[in-house]
Structures are given as C-alpha cells and as structure tokens.
Design a protein around this motif. Structure first.
Motif, PDB file in Angstrom:
ATOM      1  N   ASN A 125      -3.004  -5.102  16.275  1.00 42.37           N
ATOM      2  CA  ASN A 125      -2.306  -5.638  17.451  1.00 42.37           C
ATOM      3  C   ASN A 125      -2.644  -4.837  18.711  1.00 42.37           C
ATOM      4  OD1 ASN A 125      -0.721  -3.316  17.553  1.00 42.37           O
ATOM      5  ND2 ASN A 125       1.144  -4.300  16.813  1.00 42.37           N
ATOM      6  N   GLU A 126      -1.966  -5.171  19.812  1.00 46.01           N
ATOM      7  CA  GLU A 126      -2.294  -4.551  21.114  1.00 46.01           C
ATOM      8  C   GLU A 126      -2.059  -3.037  21.109  1.00 46.01           C
ATOM      9  OE1 GLU A 126       0.159  -6.571  20.398  1.00 46.01           O
ATOM     10  OE2 GLU A 126       1.973  -6.207  21.600  1.00 46.01           O
ATOM     11  N   HIS A 127      -1.289  -2.568  20.105  1.00 44.91           N
ATOM     12  CA  HIS A 127      -1.041  -1.121  19.993  1.00 44.91           C
ATOM     13  C   HIS A 127      -1.944  -0.485  18.919  1.00 44.91           C
ATOM     14  CE1 HIS A 127       2.396  -1.860  22.533  1.00 44.91           C
ATOM     15  NE2 HIS A 127       2.902  -2.717  21.661  1.00 44.91           N
ATOM     16  N   GLY A 128      -2.873  -1.299  18.371  1.00 43.20           N
ATOM     17  CA  GLY A 128      -3.759  -0.780  17.327  1.00 43.20           C
ATOM     18  C   GLY A 128      -3.069  -0.663  15.972  1.00 43.20           C
ATOM     19  N   LEU A 129      -2.003  -1.452  15.796  1.00 43.24           N
ATOM     20  CA  LEU A 129      -1.225  -1.380  14.552  1.00 43.24           C
ATOM     21  C   LEU A 129      -1.223  -2.710  13.807  1.00 43.24           C
ATOM     22  CD1 LEU A 129       1.914   0.500  15.974  1.00 43.24           C
ATOM     23  CD2 LEU A 129      -0.077   1.492  14.812  1.00 43.24           C
ATOM     24  N   VAL A 130      -0.879  -2.627  12.504  1.00 47.12           N
ATOM     25  CA  VAL A 130      -0.715  -3.827  11.690  1.00 47.12           C
ATOM     26  C   VAL A 130       0.582  -3.647  10.879  1.00 47.12           C
ATOM     27  CG1 VAL A 130      -2.071  -2.933   9.735  1.00 47.12           C
ATOM     28  CG2 VAL A 130      -1.926  -5.391  10.113  1.00 47.12           C
ATOM     29  N   PRO A 131       1.394  -4.708  10.757  1.00 48.16           N
ATOM     30  CA  PRO A 131       2.616  -4.619   9.950  1.00 48.16           C
ATOM     31  C   PRO A 131       2.261  -4.532   8.466  1.00 48.16           C
ATOM     32  CG  PRO A 131       2.538  -6.702  11.196  1.00 48.16           C
ATOM     33  CD  PRO A 131       1.209  -6.046  11.342  1.00 48.16           C
ATOM     34  N   VAL A 132       3.040  -3.735   7.732  1.00 44.80           N
ATOM     35  CA  VAL A 132       2.778  -3.541   6.307  1.00 44.80           C
ATOM     36  C   VAL A 132       4.051  -3.781   5.485  1.00 44.80           C
ATOM     37  CG1 VAL A 132       1.955  -1.929   4.539  1.00 44.80           C
ATOM     38  CG2 VAL A 132       1.037  -1.800   6.868  1.00 44.80           C
ATOM     39  N   ILE A 133       3.942  -4.676   4.507  1.00 43.08           N
ATOM     40  CA  ILE A 133       5.036  -4.956   3.582  1.00 43.08           C
ATOM     41  C   ILE A 133       4.736  -4.186   2.303  1.00 43.08           C
ATOM     42  CG2 ILE A 133       6.196  -6.758   2.233  1.00 43.08           C
ATOM     43  CD1 ILE A 133       4.947  -8.746   4.391  1.00 43.08           C
ATOM     44  N   VAL A 134       5.737  -3.466   1.790  1.00 42.74           N
ATOM     45  CA  VAL A 134       5.541  -2.703   0.559  1.00 42.74           C
ATOM     46  C   VAL A 134       6.367  -3.320  -0.567  1.00 42.74           C
ATOM     47  CG1 VAL A 134       5.656  -0.447  -0.554  1.00 42.74           C
ATOM     48  CG2 VAL A 134       5.159  -0.606   1.903  1.00 42.74           C
ATOM     49  N   GLN A 135       5.668  -3.727  -1.625  1.00 37.90           N
ATOM     50  CA  GLN A 135       6.308  -4.371  -2.772  1.00 37.90           C
ATOM     51  C   GLN A 135       6.104  -3.525  -4.018  1.00 37.90           C
ATOM     52  OE1 GLN A 135       4.496  -8.158  -3.941  1.00 37.90           O
ATOM     53  NE2 GLN A 135       6.500  -8.948  -4.550  1.00 37.90           N
ATOM     54  N   GLN A 136       7.163  -3.407  -4.837  1.00 41.56           N
ATOM     55  CA  GLN A 136       7.079  -2.630  -6.078  1.00 41.56           C
ATOM     56  C   GLN A 136       6.357  -3.462  -7.131  1.00 41.56           C
ATOM     57  OE1 GLN A 136      10.871  -1.654  -7.962  1.00 41.56           O
ATOM     58  NE2 GLN A 136      10.075   0.392  -8.452  1.00 41.56           N
ATOM     59  N   ALA A 137       5.334  -2.880  -7.749  1.00 41.86           N
ATOM     60  CA  ALA A 137       4.497  -3.628  -8.686  1.00 41.86           C
ATOM     61  C   ALA A 137       5.277  -4.145  -9.900  1.00 41.86           C
ATOM     62  CB  ALA A 137       3.337  -2.750  -9.152  1.00 41.86           C
ATOM     63  N   GLU A 138       6.072  -3.286 -10.517  1.00 42.57           N
ATOM     64  CA  GLU A 138       6.749  -3.680 -11.760  1.00 42.57           C
ATOM     65  C   GLU A 138       7.832  -4.731 -11.534  1.00 42.57           C
ATOM     66  OE1 GLU A 138       6.379  -0.728 -10.239  1.00 42.57           O
ATOM     67  OE2 GLU A 138       7.034   0.863 -11.589  1.00 42.57           O
ATOM     68  N   THR A 139       8.672  -4.522 -10.524  1.00 43.82           N
ATOM     69  CA  THR A 139       9.826  -5.413 -10.302  1.00 43.82           C
ATOM     70  C   THR A 139       9.540  -6.514  -9.281  1.00 43.82           C
ATOM     71  OG1 THR A 139      10.620  -4.053  -8.476  1.00 43.82           O
ATOM     72  CG2 THR A 139      11.382  -3.463 -10.695  1.00 43.82           C
ATOM     73  N   LYS A 140       8.477  -6.312  -8.469  1.00 42.59           N
ATOM     74  CA  LYS A 140       8.158  -7.212  -7.364  1.00 42.59           C
ATOM     75  C   LYS A 140       9.230  -7.186  -6.267  1.00 42.59           C
ATOM     76  CE  LYS A 140       5.605 -10.880  -8.148  1.00 42.59           C
ATOM     77  NZ  LYS A 140       5.112 -12.204  -8.608  1.00 42.59           N
ATOM     78  N   ASP A 141      10.107  -6.189  -6.299  1.00 43.17           N
ATOM     79  CA  ASP A 141      11.074  -6.021  -5.214  1.00 43.17           C
ATOM     80  C   ASP A 141      10.335  -5.649  -3.932  1.00 43.17           C
ATOM     81  OD1 ASP A 141      13.170  -6.416  -6.981  1.00 43.17           O
ATOM     82  OD2 ASP A 141      13.527  -4.261  -7.299  1.00 43.17           O
ATOM     83  N   VAL A 142      10.771  -6.207  -2.799  1.00 41.50           N
ATOM     84  CA  VAL A 142      10.246  -5.765  -1.515  1.00 41.50           C
ATOM     85  C   VAL A 142      11.004  -4.491  -1.166  1.00 41.50           C
ATOM     86  CG1 VAL A 142       9.995  -6.282   0.923  1.00 41.50           C
ATOM     87  CG2 VAL A 142       9.631  -8.091  -0.776  1.00 41.50           C
TER      88      VAL A 142
END
Lengths: 142, 142
Positions: free
Chosen positions: B22-39
C-alpha cells in the motif's frame, strides 16, 4: 442513507463508537466460512456498511475502488449470511463468520480469494506464488 | 538490514514485487492457526518483514506503533511457526497459516485477538460487544 432512518440503528450507535475506525473512517474485515473455517476474503467496512450488515444479516462492505457500499453477492448471487461478528483486542479489526452462498467468495470464481501459495525451494534461493485453487465458476461482477 | 545481505533474499525479490504494497509500503496480514483454523490475529508487514518471515520461518511483522520489525513472540515466547503463506486475488492481502506456540496469540493473554462478540437483541434495537474468551496467561509484551 435509508439505514440512518432506522430507529434500531440509531440506538446501536454506542457499539459502533466502540470500533476504532481508521483515518479514512474504515475498518479491515476478515471473512471466515462458518462450516469449514476457511478464510474466504478480506475487505473494508465504514460505519454505514457495518450498520447495514447487522441490519440485514448479510455482509455489506465499503468498496474503496467504487467509493460506495457493496452488498457482497448482490450481482453474483454469492451472498454471505452473517452468523457471528467479532472485534479484535484493539477494536480496529472485524472478523465475520458467514454462510457463503454457493461456496464461492472470490470475484475470480474461486472458493477463497487466498489461492496464491508461496512456494520456496529447499535452499531458500528461489520463491514464487503458485495458484492452488481452481476456478469454480466464471464471474465478472461480484 | 542484515536480511538484505542474504543472497537468498536478493534472489527472491521477484516474488516480493508481486505483492501490491500500500501507500505506506505495507500489506495486511491475517494469521490463522493451522490445526484449529481459528483466526488468531491481524497485523501488517512491510517488505523486510515478509522477507524475514520467509527466511526464519516464523512470523515477523511491521509494528506501526513502534515503527520497527516485530518478531512475534520474541518477548512472550508465543512464536508463530509459519507453515503456509497465501496471497489474495488482488495480491494485496496475505494469509499466514501457523503453528502457535502455547496456543496464545493475543497480547492480552488470550488464544485469539477476536474475543469481542457482537450481541444484538432479537428486536435489533440494541447491540453490544461482549468478551467471550478467557485470559489464559498475563502478558505485558508480545
């Protein structure tokens, strides 16, 4: 907007004030499928979009490109029925749990928008994004 | 930065250019747990953070408040081992699939950062955010 004339919405303003809207009046929204827990997509909401989402029980976002409210699936039919709405620890990110009509969330006609996987060689010397999800239907508008 | 001196990273610049920062040189990141698939959480990365994440196999974000790279869990011990990295259809959002050390991702000591649930009365006249996840451990730094 019509939504502003709904008494119910006026009465819920306190919960809307709890959300920390960014400098553009927006909040990032993660959309997760209830049954599979797959992360389907990422979008943005402004205050009106979140009000409307709660009012109709279907995901309504703010389209930054079209600069207007975007009722997800209004053209494709791939509506997202909202089952649960969460706010994060800093009150500046929303997580929607939804029932995805037709199991297709992406405007490319794929199940999820996150279909590009980073593949890195064992040596770590090279990496590339590979498409790992098929197109289930052709879509132009969403 | 040290990471810039790693030949492997120099060779992977093309995949980094594929990301729409983006304009600030950043990208949003979503972190999900592999085993449970919880965000588990949501954060931001700049180019160096994503390079470093791939290099060490653990989540490294860009702290917008501290204005520096943030190796998640470096102080709390709640490291996120990265198993999979996805990029969305517009190449401007990243999804990390991780193994969450100690099963705690939130700086409040909770499993997930998304512990505030919107509860709306049947009439839709009132709504409020309710905390629905317990604190598992006291944390000050993350």
């Amino acid at each position: 907007m019509v939504v502003k004339n709904v008494i119910a919405v006026k009465n819920t303003s306190s919960w809307l004030n709890k959300v920390h809207w960014n400098e553009h009046g927006l909040v990032p929204v993660i959309v997760q499928q209830a049954e599979t827990k797959d992360v389907l997509m990422f979008a943005w909401m402004n205050r009106d979009a979140l009000e409307k989402t709660v009012e109709i029980g279907e995901a309504v976002f703010w389209s930054r490109s079209r600069k207007k409210l975007w009722h997800k699936g209004e053209q494709s039919g791939h509506i997202q029925k909202v089952l649960d709405i969460r706010l994060d620890c800093d009150s500046d990110v929303i997580l929607l749990n939804v029932k995805q009509v037709d199991n297709i969330a992406c405007h490319t006609g794929r199940h999820s928008c996150f279909f590009q996987q980073l593949v890195v060689t064992e040596s770590g010397a090279r990496a590339e994004w590979q498409i790992v999800e098929p197109v289930l239907t052709d879509l132009e508008e969403d």
